[in-house]
Write a protein that holds these residues in place. Sequence first.
Motif, PDB file in Angstrom:
ATOM      1  N   GLY A  41      -8.989  23.787  59.359  1.00  0.00           N
ATOM      2  CA  GLY A  41      -8.771  24.211  57.986  1.00  0.00           C
ATOM      3  C   GLY A  41      -7.413  23.810  57.446  1.00  0.00           C
ATOM      4  N   PRO A  42      -7.154  24.136  56.187  1.00  0.00           N
ATOM      5  CA  PRO A  42      -5.913  23.699  55.541  1.00  0.00           C
ATOM      6  C   PRO A  42      -4.657  24.353  56.104  1.00  0.00           C
ATOM      7  CG  PRO A  42      -7.150  25.164  54.093  1.00  0.00           C
ATOM      8  CD  PRO A  42      -8.035  24.868  55.277  1.00  0.00           C
ATOM      9  N   ASP A  43      -4.801  25.463  56.845  1.00  0.00           N
ATOM     10  CA  ASP A  43      -3.629  26.106  57.445  1.00  0.00           C
ATOM     11  C   ASP A  43      -3.389  25.636  58.878  1.00  0.00           C
ATOM     12  OD1 ASP A  43      -5.795  27.352  58.641  1.00  0.00           O
ATOM     13  OD2 ASP A  43      -4.935  29.361  58.530  1.00  0.00           O
ATOM     14  N   ASP A  44      -4.138  24.635  59.330  1.00  0.00           N
ATOM     15  CA  ASP A  44      -4.043  24.192  60.723  1.00  0.00           C
ATOM     16  C   ASP A  44      -2.692  23.546  61.026  1.00  0.00           C
ATOM     17  OD1 ASP A  44      -4.630  23.538  63.335  1.00  0.00           O
ATOM     18  OD2 ASP A  44      -6.372  22.311  62.866  1.00  0.00           O
ATOM     19  N   MET A  45      -2.418  22.403  60.459  1.00  0.00           N
ATOM     20  CA  MET A  45      -1.153  21.711  60.750  1.00  0.00           C
ATOM     21  C   MET A  45       0.045  22.475  60.194  1.00  0.00           C
ATOM     22  SD  MET A  45       0.028  19.306  62.438  1.00  0.00           S
ATOM     23  CE  MET A  45       1.775  19.204  62.747  1.00  0.00           C
ATOM     24  N   THR A  46      -0.142  23.117  59.050  1.00  0.00           N
ATOM     25  CA  THR A  46       0.983  23.872  58.483  1.00  0.00           C
ATOM     26  C   THR A  46       1.417  24.992  59.430  1.00  0.00           C
ATOM     27  OG1 THR A  46      -0.529  25.295  57.224  1.00  0.00           O
ATOM     28  CG2 THR A  46       0.342  23.352  56.099  1.00  0.00           C
ATOM     29  N   SER A  47       0.462  25.613  60.123  1.00  0.00           N
ATOM     30  CA  SER A  47       0.802  26.662  61.087  1.00  0.00           C
ATOM     31  C   SER A  47       1.620  26.108  62.241  1.00  0.00           C
ATOM     32  CB  SER A  47      -0.473  27.314  61.623  1.00  0.00           C
ATOM     33  OG  SER A  47      -1.145  27.988  60.591  1.00  0.00           O
ATOM     34  N   HIS A  48       1.263  24.919  62.703  1.00  0.00           N
ATOM     35  CA  HIS A  48       2.015  24.304  63.799  1.00  0.00           C
ATOM     36  C   HIS A  48       3.442  23.959  63.362  1.00  0.00           C
ATOM     37  CE1 HIS A  48      -1.583  24.241  66.156  1.00  0.00           C
ATOM     38  NE2 HIS A  48      -2.186  23.365  65.375  1.00  0.00           N
ATOM     39  N   ILE A  49       3.587  23.462  62.158  1.00  0.00           N
ATOM     40  CA  ILE A  49       4.925  23.119  61.648  1.00  0.00           C
ATOM     41  C   ILE A  49       5.782  24.379  61.532  1.00  0.00           C
ATOM     42  CG2 ILE A  49       6.219  22.255  59.656  1.00  0.00           C
ATOM     43  CD1 ILE A  49       3.804  20.327  59.176  1.00  0.00           C
ATOM     44  N   LYS A  50       5.234  25.426  60.938  1.00  0.00           N
ATOM     45  CA  LYS A  50       5.988  26.677  60.791  1.00  0.00           C
ATOM     46  C   LYS A  50       6.364  27.256  62.145  1.00  0.00           C
ATOM     47  CE  LYS A  50       3.686  27.732  56.434  1.00  0.00           C
ATOM     48  NZ  LYS A  50       2.687  28.611  55.781  1.00  0.00           N
ATOM     49  N   SER A  51       5.456  27.172  63.095  1.00  0.00           N
ATOM     50  CA  SER A  51       5.715  27.694  64.431  1.00  0.00           C
ATOM     51  C   SER A  51       6.865  26.955  65.108  1.00  0.00           C
ATOM     52  CB  SER A  51       4.443  27.588  65.281  1.00  0.00           C
ATOM     53  OG  SER A  51       4.698  27.972  66.602  1.00  0.00           O
ATOM     54  N   ILE A  52       6.883  25.644  64.961  1.00  0.00           N
ATOM     55  CA  ILE A  52       7.955  24.881  65.609  1.00  0.00           C
ATOM     56  C   ILE A  52       9.298  25.125  64.918  1.00  0.00           C
ATOM     57  CG2 ILE A  52       7.959  22.625  64.451  1.00  0.00           C
ATOM     58  CD1 ILE A  52       7.693  21.429  67.313  1.00  0.00           C
ATOM     59  N   LEU A  53       9.281  25.397  63.618  1.00  0.00           N
ATOM     60  CA  LEU A  53      10.524  25.684  62.896  1.00  0.00           C
ATOM     61  C   LEU A  53      11.117  27.031  63.306  1.00  0.00           C
ATOM     62  CD1 LEU A  53       9.594  24.485  59.292  1.00  0.00           C
ATOM     63  CD2 LEU A  53      11.179  23.383  60.888  1.00  0.00           C
ATOM     64  N   ILE A  54      10.280  28.031  63.488  1.00  0.00           N
ATOM     65  CA  ILE A  54      10.757  29.373  63.805  1.00  0.00           C
ATOM     66  C   ILE A  54      10.948  29.556  65.305  1.00  0.00           C
ATOM     67  CG2 ILE A  54      10.204  31.837  63.688  1.00  0.00           C
ATOM     68  CD1 ILE A  54       8.858  31.201  60.981  1.00  0.00           C
ATOM     69  N   GLY A  55      10.001  29.125  66.097  1.00  0.00           N
ATOM     70  CA  GLY A  55      10.168  29.164  67.544  1.00  0.00           C
ATOM     71  C   GLY A  55       9.149  30.008  68.267  1.00  0.00           C
ATOM     72  N   SER A  56       9.088  29.790  69.581  1.00  0.00           N
ATOM     73  CA  SER A  56       8.082  30.444  70.408  1.00  0.00           C
ATOM     74  C   SER A  56       8.663  31.415  71.437  1.00  0.00           C
ATOM     75  CB  SER A  56       7.237  29.393  71.128  1.00  0.00           C
ATOM     76  OG  SER A  56       8.072  28.577  71.933  1.00  0.00           O
ATOM     77  N   SER A  57       9.997  31.563  71.472  1.00  0.00           N
ATOM     78  CA  SER A  57      10.547  32.517  72.433  1.00  0.00           C
ATOM     79  C   SER A  57      11.861  33.102  71.946  1.00  0.00           C
ATOM     80  CB  SER A  57      10.741  31.873  73.807  1.00  0.00           C
ATOM     81  OG  SER A  57      11.760  30.910  73.770  1.00  0.00           O
ATOM     82  N   LEU A  58      12.169  34.275  72.491  1.00  0.00           N
ATOM     83  CA  LEU A  58      13.415  34.975  72.193  1.00  0.00           C
ATOM     84  C   LEU A  58      14.026  35.459  73.497  1.00  0.00           C
ATOM     85  CD1 LEU A  58      12.153  37.411  69.396  1.00  0.00           C
ATOM     86  CD2 LEU A  58      13.481  35.323  69.048  1.00  0.00           C
ATOM     87  N   SER A  59      15.318  35.502  73.564  1.00  0.00           N
ATOM     88  CA  SER A  59      16.033  36.175  74.638  1.00  0.00           C
ATOM     89  C   SER A  59      16.840  37.293  73.998  1.00  0.00           C
ATOM     90  CB  SER A  59      16.981  35.213  75.361  1.00  0.00           C
ATOM     91  OG  SER A  59      16.243  34.270  76.090  1.00  0.00           O
ATOM     92  N   ILE A  60      16.611  38.512  74.482  1.00  0.00           N
ATOM     93  CA  ILE A  60      17.243  39.682  73.884  1.00  0.00           C
ATOM     94  C   ILE A  60      17.876  40.523  74.991  1.00  0.00           C
ATOM     95  CG2 ILE A  60      16.904  41.726  72.440  1.00  0.00           C
ATOM     96  CD1 ILE A  60      14.287  40.439  71.455  1.00  0.00           C
ATOM     97  N   PRO A  61      19.143  40.901  74.853  1.00  0.00           N
ATOM     98  CA  PRO A  61      19.746  41.801  75.845  1.00  0.00           C
ATOM     99  C   PRO A  61      19.044  43.158  75.832  1.00  0.00           C
ATOM    100  CG  PRO A  61      21.411  40.911  74.346  1.00  0.00           C
ATOM    101  CD  PRO A  61      20.077  40.522  73.806  1.00  0.00           C
ATOM    102  N   ILE A  62      19.044  43.796  76.979  1.00  0.00           N
ATOM    103  CA  ILE A  62      18.525  45.166  77.103  1.00  0.00           C
ATOM    104  C   ILE A  62      19.688  46.066  77.514  1.00  0.00           C
ATOM    105  CG2 ILE A  62      17.005  46.699  78.408  1.00  0.00           C
ATOM    106  CD1 ILE A  62      15.111  44.343  78.714  1.00  0.00           C
TER     107      ILE A  62
END
Length: 140
Positions: free
Chosen positions: A85-106
């Motif tokens: 669908g029309p949100d297919d590639m746009t979702s991948h682009i947004k995901s790569i811009l924002i990121g797939s992981s975080l490191s957070i202190p506890i």
Amino acid sequence: MRVLQKDISLRRKSRGAHLVTNEIYSAFPEMSEIRVGIANIFIKHTSASIAINENADPDVREDLENYLNRAVPENTSDYLHTAEGPDDMTSHIKSILIGSSLSIPIKNGKFALGIWQGIYLCEHRNHASARDLTITIIGE
């Protein structure tokens, strides 16, 4: 030193940016046992992302979604990858811009976030399913 790891599933969300900090705490109660450490949060999808940002004013989440939609528009002939669908590639682009992981202190069993910070699930699909995370904690 302890190492904890858990796969959790965040319930299905509509398109947009959603605060999920409390949902993560609820799914990973063992975190409360960690006095000092670090958490890595990894989202196992290529059409959603994970981020830290403003946790108080919901306008921030709406503004973020509006900006991303202007920066990476749907319904254009610019993309080859549109099988889902029309949100297919746009979702991948947004995901790569924002990121797939975080490191957070506890600290004392909680994420050591700033007073105005929360963890966002950024859902980029119009019709998404639940989203899976792997959370790894190293601490004591």
